[in-house]
Design an enzyme around this catalytic site. Sequence first.
Site, PDB file in Angstrom:
ATOM      1  N   CYS A 343      10.966  68.984 107.877  1.00 39.94           N
ATOM      2  CA  CYS A 343      10.813  70.183 107.061  1.00 39.94           C
ATOM      3  C   CYS A 343      11.898  70.256 105.988  1.00 39.94           C
ATOM      4  O   CYS A 343      11.925  69.432 105.081  1.00 39.94           O
ATOM      5  CB  CYS A 343      10.781  71.418 107.949  1.00 39.94           C
ATOM      6  N   HIS A 453       7.101  70.576 112.455  1.00 33.93           N
ATOM      7  CA  HIS A 453       7.968  70.900 113.589  1.00 33.93           C
ATOM      8  C   HIS A 453       7.224  70.554 114.882  1.00 33.93           C
ATOM      9  O   HIS A 453       5.994  70.620 114.945  1.00 33.93           O
ATOM     10  CB  HIS A 453       8.302  72.391 113.604  1.00 33.93           C
TER      11      HIS A 453
END
Length: 526
Positions: A343, A453
Site C-alpha cells: 500500500c 493488505h
Amino acid sequence: MSHSARAVMVLGTGSHVGKSLITAALCRIFARQGYRVAPFKAQNMSLNSAATPEGFEIGRAQALQAEAAGVPASVHMNPVLIKPSGDMTSQVIVHGKIWAQLSASDYHRRRVEELTPHIRESYEALAAQNDVIVLEGAGSPAEINLKDRDVVNMRMAKLAGAACILAGDVDRGGVFASLLGTMELLDPSEREQIAGFVINKFRGDLSLLTPGIEMMEARIGKRCLGVLPWMHDLSLDEEDSVGLAKVQHRAVWQSGNGSPDRPLRVAIVALPTFSNFTDFDSLRSEPSIEVHFCRSVEACREADLLILPGSKQTMDDFAWMQKQGLDAFVKDYAKTGLVIGICGGMQILGESIHDPDAVERNGSMQTLGLLPIATTMQIVKTTTPTNGTVIASNLFGAPTDSQSISGYEIHVGRTDYLNTAIPFAEIVRAGDDRPHLDGCVSKNSRVFGTYLHGIFDADTFRHNLLRAARKATGLNDPVAVTNWRSLRSAAMDRLADTVENHLDMNSIFNLAGLTYEARPAAGSPR
C-alpha cells in the site's frame, strides 16, 4: 432506544487491558451456544483497519470479533473510526467512509451532537438482526476530562441497556487500584450498570490474588466474574500499535549464524504512521522467518528481506525516512536485497507522489524510484475486499505459476504505470466484476509492491514467497511451514475456551437474559 437484542458490554480500566479479545471470546461463546451475536464498538481510534464485504472501513478488532462470531464484518459494528494523522488531527470515518479531517478539539466538540445519531442507527440495525450484542468500550469509562462527550462507554451502555463487565489488567500492576478508581469516578447511576469485574492476564498462584479479590468485592459491592490467565502466542489481532512487537533501533538478529537452514531475516520499517501492522502476523507465525520492526538503518542492515508497510500519511512518512537516512539505504539495499512494499509502502517505492488536493499534504515529492509507477492522492478512498492472480512471470527469481492472491484495499492514492512497468497482479474487487491491474514488479523481480493488505495470510502464496525469498538469499527451503488459517481458528477457539473455563458464564449469560448450557469437557460424550 427501540431494539430486540440483549446487550452485554466489556469496559476496561484503561487501554490495552484485553477488552477487544474478551469481546471476541464472548462473541464466539454466544455463537457456539446457538445465539445470533454481533460485536459493536461505537467509536474506535486505530490505524489498524479492515474492509467489510460491502466495501466499508472499520476497525480491525471489530473484523476479528465478527470472525469470532462467525458472521461477515459489517460497517454497523464500528460506525465511527478515528485514524490519527498526527499529534493534533485525525481522519474521522463514519459508516465506513471519510467524514471529516478534524483537530482533537473540534472532534470532541462535535461528536456527541453529530455522531450519536449515526451510532444509534448502526446499533439499531444490528440489534434488530441478532439475539445479543457484545459491546466494547474504549480506554476507560472514567476519563473525567472527556466524560461529558464520551459516546463509546457509559453513554453507549445506557443507550443499549447493557449490563457491563469491567476488566482490569493485573500484569501491569495496580489492578485493584485501577478497578476501585474507575468505580469511584463513575456516577452512581453508572456504577449500577457495572454488573461485575474481571481480572485479566494473571500468571501465578491464584491463592495469592484471592484476598485482594474478596476485599475488592466488599469495597465496590460488585462480584468478581472470574480471573483470566495470561494466554501465550494467541496470534490474534491487537487493537492498535500498542500491541506492536518491540520496535528495534539496533541490529538484534538472533539468526546471525551462517547455516543455510537459519530463519529468513525480515525487517519491516516501522513508519511513524504505520497502518495495518497485523498484515505481518502470518509472517511472524512462520518458524523459518525472524521478523523485526525497525526504525533505523542499523536495525535493517543485516536483513534478507525489507518490507515497507502501509502508511496513514505516506508523504510525511517518506520525509521521515529521508531524515533517518533510510531512503538512501533502501535504494542501495535494493541492488542486492529483496524489497516488498504494501500500500503506502508501494507508493514510496515508486517514482513520485502527487497530492494536488492536499489529502495528506499539498504538493509533490520524488520517492525511491525503485518501481516505475507514480501515485496521485485522491479525496475518494478505495476500501474493498479483493481477489486476484499474480501475472508477473516471477518474484525473487522464482516462477509464480499464476498464484491466487486475496486481501483488501484501503487507500486514497491512484497509482499509474510508467513506461516499462510490469504489473504484479490482475485483481477483481468485491461488487465489481471488471478486472484491474495491481502493483508492480521490478525488472529483476527482486522488488515488488501491491495495494493488498492481508496478502500474506493466504497460506499457498505465503509459502511460495517464503521459498523464493530463501532461495534468492542462499538459504534452504523451510523445514516446516504454518497453516495460518487453521492456526488462527484454533487460536480463537483456545481464547474462547479459556474465557469460558475461567469466567462465570451462567452469570454472564443471565446478564443478557439468555440461558447457558455448559459444554462437556474435551473427549466427553455429549
